[in-house]
Design a protein around this motif. Structure first.
Motif, PDB file in Angstrom:
ATOM      1  N   GLY A  48       3.399  -0.937  30.342  1.00  0.00           N
ATOM      2  CA  GLY A  48       2.327   0.053  30.456  1.00  0.00           C
ATOM      3  C   GLY A  48       1.063  -0.424  29.788  1.00  0.00           C
ATOM      4  O   GLY A  48       1.099  -1.191  28.820  1.00  0.00           O
ATOM      5  N   SER A  49      -0.040   0.038  30.269  1.00  0.00           N
ATOM      6  CA  SER A  49      -1.331  -0.389  29.742  1.00  0.00           C
ATOM      7  C   SER A  49      -1.666   0.286  28.428  1.00  0.00           C
ATOM      8  O   SER A  49      -2.557  -0.130  27.727  1.00  0.00           O
ATOM      9  CB  SER A  49      -2.430  -0.072  30.750  1.00  0.00           C
ATOM     10  N   GLY A  50      -0.960   1.378  28.133  1.00  0.00           N
ATOM     11  CA  GLY A  50      -1.333   2.153  26.956  1.00  0.00           C
ATOM     12  C   GLY A  50      -2.483   3.098  27.254  1.00  0.00           C
ATOM     13  O   GLY A  50      -3.009   3.753  26.381  1.00  0.00           O
ATOM     14  N   ALA A  51      -2.902   3.165  28.521  1.00  0.00           N
ATOM     15  CA  ALA A  51      -3.995   4.055  28.922  1.00  0.00           C
ATOM     16  C   ALA A  51      -3.535   5.505  28.842  1.00  0.00           C
ATOM     17  O   ALA A  51      -2.337   5.795  28.856  1.00  0.00           O
ATOM     18  CB  ALA A  51      -4.455   3.727  30.342  1.00  0.00           C
ATOM     19  N   LEU A  52      -4.501   6.408  28.777  1.00  0.00           N
ATOM     20  CA  LEU A  52      -4.218   7.835  28.716  1.00  0.00           C
ATOM     21  C   LEU A  52      -3.324   8.235  29.890  1.00  0.00           C
ATOM     22  O   LEU A  52      -3.550   7.820  31.023  1.00  0.00           O
ATOM     23  CB  LEU A  52      -5.530   8.617  28.739  1.00  0.00           C
ATOM     24  N   GLU A  53      -2.286   9.016  29.622  1.00  0.00           N
ATOM     25  CA  GLU A  53      -1.307   9.480  30.594  1.00  0.00           C
ATOM     26  C   GLU A  53      -0.478   8.342  31.190  1.00  0.00           C
ATOM     27  O   GLU A  53       0.114   8.478  32.249  1.00  0.00           O
ATOM     28  CB  GLU A  53      -1.982  10.308  31.697  1.00  0.00           C
ATOM     29  N   GLY A  54      -0.439   7.190  30.566  1.00  0.00           N
ATOM     30  CA  GLY A  54       0.442   6.096  30.977  1.00  0.00           C
ATOM     31  C   GLY A  54       0.068   5.429  32.279  1.00  0.00           C
ATOM     32  O   GLY A  54       0.909   4.839  32.946  1.00  0.00           O
ATOM     33  N   ALA A  55      -1.161   5.491  32.689  1.00  0.00           N
ATOM     34  CA  ALA A  55      -1.560   4.902  33.966  1.00  0.00           C
ATOM     35  C   ALA A  55      -1.499   3.382  33.900  1.00  0.00           C
ATOM     36  O   ALA A  55      -1.837   2.773  32.902  1.00  0.00           O
ATOM     37  CB  ALA A  55      -2.971   5.347  34.314  1.00  0.00           C
ATOM     38  N   GLY A  56      -1.065   2.770  34.986  1.00  0.00           N
ATOM     39  CA  GLY A  56      -1.148   1.329  35.150  1.00  0.00           C
ATOM     40  C   GLY A  56      -0.041   0.551  34.491  1.00  0.00           C
ATOM     41  O   GLY A  56       0.029   0.474  33.279  1.00  0.00           O
ATOM     42  N   PHE A  57       0.849  -0.012  35.293  1.00  0.00           N
ATOM     43  CA  PHE A  57       1.866  -0.942  34.803  1.00  0.00           C
ATOM     44  C   PHE A  57       1.522  -2.306  35.358  1.00  0.00           C
ATOM     45  O   PHE A  57       1.470  -2.496  36.577  1.00  0.00           O
ATOM     46  CB  PHE A  57       3.272  -0.511  35.240  1.00  0.00           C
ATOM     47  N   GLU A  58       1.260  -3.233  34.491  1.00  0.00           N
ATOM     48  CA  GLU A  58       0.852  -4.577  34.880  1.00  0.00           C
ATOM     49  C   GLU A  58       1.694  -5.598  34.124  1.00  0.00           C
ATOM     50  O   GLU A  58       2.324  -5.286  33.123  1.00  0.00           O
ATOM     51  CB  GLU A  58      -0.633  -4.817  34.552  1.00  0.00           C
ATOM     52  N   SER A  59       1.671  -6.828  34.609  1.00  0.00           N
ATOM     53  CA  SER A  59       2.326  -7.935  33.908  1.00  0.00           C
ATOM     54  C   SER A  59       1.247  -8.804  33.289  1.00  0.00           C
ATOM     55  O   SER A  59       0.269  -9.158  33.953  1.00  0.00           O
ATOM     56  CB  SER A  59       3.186  -8.752  34.870  1.00  0.00           C
ATOM     57  N   PHE A  60       1.426  -9.109  32.023  1.00  0.00           N
ATOM     58  CA  PHE A  60       0.467  -9.918  31.290  1.00  0.00           C
ATOM     59  C   PHE A  60       1.102 -11.255  30.939  1.00  0.00           C
ATOM     60  O   PHE A  60       2.325 -11.384  30.919  1.00  0.00           O
ATOM     61  CB  PHE A  60       0.039  -9.200  30.001  1.00  0.00           C
ATOM     62  N   PRO A  61       0.291 -12.256  30.606  1.00  0.00           N
ATOM     63  CA  PRO A  61       0.872 -13.533  30.150  1.00  0.00           C
ATOM     64  C   PRO A  61       1.734 -13.351  28.899  1.00  0.00           C
ATOM     65  O   PRO A  61       1.536 -12.417  28.126  1.00  0.00           O
ATOM     66  CB  PRO A  61      -0.364 -14.398  29.847  1.00  0.00           C
ATOM     67  N   ASP A  62       2.687 -14.240  28.710  1.00  0.00           N
ATOM     68  CA  ASP A  62       3.616 -14.173  27.570  1.00  0.00           C
ATOM     69  C   ASP A  62       2.883 -14.206  26.236  1.00  0.00           C
ATOM     70  O   ASP A  62       1.840 -14.852  26.100  1.00  0.00           O
ATOM     71  CB  ASP A  62       4.576 -15.362  27.579  1.00  0.00           C
ATOM     72  N   VAL A  63       3.461 -13.510  25.255  1.00  0.00           N
ATOM     73  CA  VAL A  63       3.036 -13.645  23.872  1.00  0.00           C
ATOM     74  C   VAL A  63       3.777 -14.865  23.317  1.00  0.00           C
ATOM     75  O   VAL A  63       4.992 -14.964  23.442  1.00  0.00           O
ATOM     76  CB  VAL A  63       3.384 -12.397  23.037  1.00  0.00           C
ATOM     77  N   VAL A  64       3.045 -15.784  22.716  1.00  0.00           N
ATOM     78  CA  VAL A  64       3.645 -17.024  22.211  1.00  0.00           C
ATOM     79  C   VAL A  64       3.366 -17.148  20.716  1.00  0.00           C
ATOM     80  O   VAL A  64       2.223 -17.024  20.283  1.00  0.00           O
ATOM     81  CB  VAL A  64       3.090 -18.258  22.956  1.00  0.00           C
ATOM     82  N   GLY A  65       4.417 -17.358  19.966  1.00  0.00           N
ATOM     83  CA  GLY A  65       4.290 -17.598  18.535  1.00  0.00           C
ATOM     84  C   GLY A  65       4.848 -18.963  18.181  1.00  0.00           C
ATOM     85  O   GLY A  65       5.868 -19.388  18.733  1.00  0.00           O
ATOM     86  N   ARG A  66       4.177 -19.664  17.291  1.00  0.00           N
ATOM     87  CA  ARG A  66       4.626 -20.978  16.834  1.00  0.00           C
ATOM     88  C   ARG A  66       4.503 -21.031  15.314  1.00  0.00           C
ATOM     89  O   ARG A  66       3.561 -20.479  14.755  1.00  0.00           O
ATOM     90  CB  ARG A  66       3.779 -22.088  17.444  1.00  0.00           C
ATOM     91  N   GLY A  67       5.436 -21.706  14.679  1.00  0.00           N
ATOM     92  CA  GLY A  67       5.372 -21.833  13.234  1.00  0.00           C
ATOM     93  C   GLY A  67       6.112 -23.057  12.747  1.00  0.00           C
ATOM     94  O   GLY A  67       7.031 -23.551  13.410  1.00  0.00           O
ATOM     95  N   ALA A  68       5.716 -23.552  11.602  1.00  0.00           N
ATOM     96  CA  ALA A  68       6.368 -24.712  10.999  1.00  0.00           C
ATOM     97  C   ALA A  68       6.254 -24.577   9.480  1.00  0.00           C
ATOM     98  O   ALA A  68       5.382 -23.891   8.964  1.00  0.00           O
ATOM     99  CB  ALA A  68       5.707 -26.008  11.446  1.00  0.00           C
ATOM    100  N   TYR A  69       7.183 -25.234   8.788  1.00  0.00           N
ATOM    101  CA  TYR A  69       7.114 -25.245   7.327  1.00  0.00           C
ATOM    102  C   TYR A  69       7.727 -26.540   6.814  1.00  0.00           C
ATOM    103  O   TYR A  69       8.534 -27.193   7.478  1.00  0.00           O
ATOM    104  CB  TYR A  69       7.849 -24.047   6.719  1.00  0.00           C
ATOM    105  N   GLY A  70       7.325 -26.901   5.611  1.00  0.00           N
ATOM    106  CA  GLY A  70       7.916 -28.012   4.885  1.00  0.00           C
ATOM    107  C   GLY A  70       7.946 -27.633   3.416  1.00  0.00           C
ATOM    108  O   GLY A  70       6.993 -27.041   2.909  1.00  0.00           O
ATOM    109  N   GLN A  71       9.051 -27.912   2.745  1.00  0.00           N
ATOM    110  CA  GLN A  71       9.129 -27.563   1.325  1.00  0.00           C
ATOM    111  C   GLN A  71       9.839 -28.662   0.549  1.00  0.00           C
ATOM    112  O   GLN A  71      10.671 -29.389   1.085  1.00  0.00           O
ATOM    113  CB  GLN A  71       9.811 -26.223   1.110  1.00  0.00           C
ATOM    114  N   LEU A  72       9.479 -28.736  -0.708  1.00  0.00           N
ATOM    115  CA  LEU A  72      10.035 -29.723  -1.625  1.00  0.00           C
ATOM    116  C   LEU A  72      10.431 -28.994  -2.895  1.00  0.00           C
ATOM    117  O   LEU A  72       9.643 -28.217  -3.437  1.00  0.00           O
ATOM    118  CB  LEU A  72       8.991 -30.797  -1.932  1.00  0.00           C
ATOM    119  N   THR A  73      11.660 -29.231  -3.366  1.00  0.00           N
ATOM    120  CA  THR A  73      12.116 -28.658  -4.634  1.00  0.00           C
ATOM    121  C   THR A  73      12.710 -29.767  -5.483  1.00  0.00           C
ATOM    122  O   THR A  73      13.271 -30.735  -4.961  1.00  0.00           O
ATOM    123  CB  THR A  73      13.181 -27.555  -4.423  1.00  0.00           C
TER     124      THR A  73
END
Length: 193
Positions: A48-73
């Protein structure tokens, strides 16, 4: 992860979710090096678009998350870095001796830690020729965190951690946020049961 700011807004998702990544670990006596990378793709099919009264169902591009870490102890008091457990404290400050060790009372074990982490999120926008919203905005965010800390293992079961995080918000996508640096001091007492 210290909650100093909101990293990325929430989105409605629907459809396949794909996650992949890798981790590495290298332990050598009191020294431990760890790191990893992860990537997450979340589909937004017919949401849903989140528009008032729920109008409009569309497909949007994917949400993409990327992450990396490095640690030294590094353990400063002669203990060995363990794979998935606390170090066996040779000279505990309080409590019974650590399982599998011999030795008298002492100051416990001290460990220095350093970590670098990076995280990005991307929710591409789209334009439509239908009624309702004609477009959705693009959200892009990028943040980095540098942590330095001292960890005091009073015994095998109790750890006092003192970490200083420098969080750098590079490209904020949450409305009202500006690129800035946050300095956060985190103090924890962890008890193992």
């Amino acid at each position: 992860s210290d909650g100093a700011y909101t990293f990325f807004p929430s989105f409605l998702i629907n459809g396949p979710i794909q996650r992949f990544g890798f981790e590495f670990m290298w332990l050598l006596g009191p020294l431990g090096m760890r790191g990893g990378y992860a990537e997450l793709h979340q589909a937004r099919d017919s949401v849903g678009s989140g528009a008032l009264e729920g109008a409009g169902f569309e497909s949007f591009p994917d949400v993409v998350g990327r992450g990396a870490y490095g640690q030294l102890t590094v353990l400063l008091t002669g203990e060995k870095e363990e794979e998935y457990s606390f170090p066996k404290v040779r000279h505990p400050l309080v409590g019974p001796p650590t399982p599998g060790t011999e030795g008298g009372r002492g100051a416990g074990a001290f460990q220095l830690a350093a970590r670098f982490g990076w995280l990005s999120g991307n929710a591409p926008g789209a334009s439509f020729a239908t009624f309702g919203p004609s477009s959705v905005p693009t959200y892009v965010d990028d943040t980095e965190q540098i942590t330095a800390g001292v960890h005091w293992h009073l015994n095998y079961w109790v750890i006092h951690r003192l970490d200083v995080n420098i969080d750098k918000l590079n490209e904020p996508s949450v409305q009202g946020s500006l690129p800035q640096i946050f300095v956060v001091v985190v103090q924890q007492i962890q008890i193992r049961f």
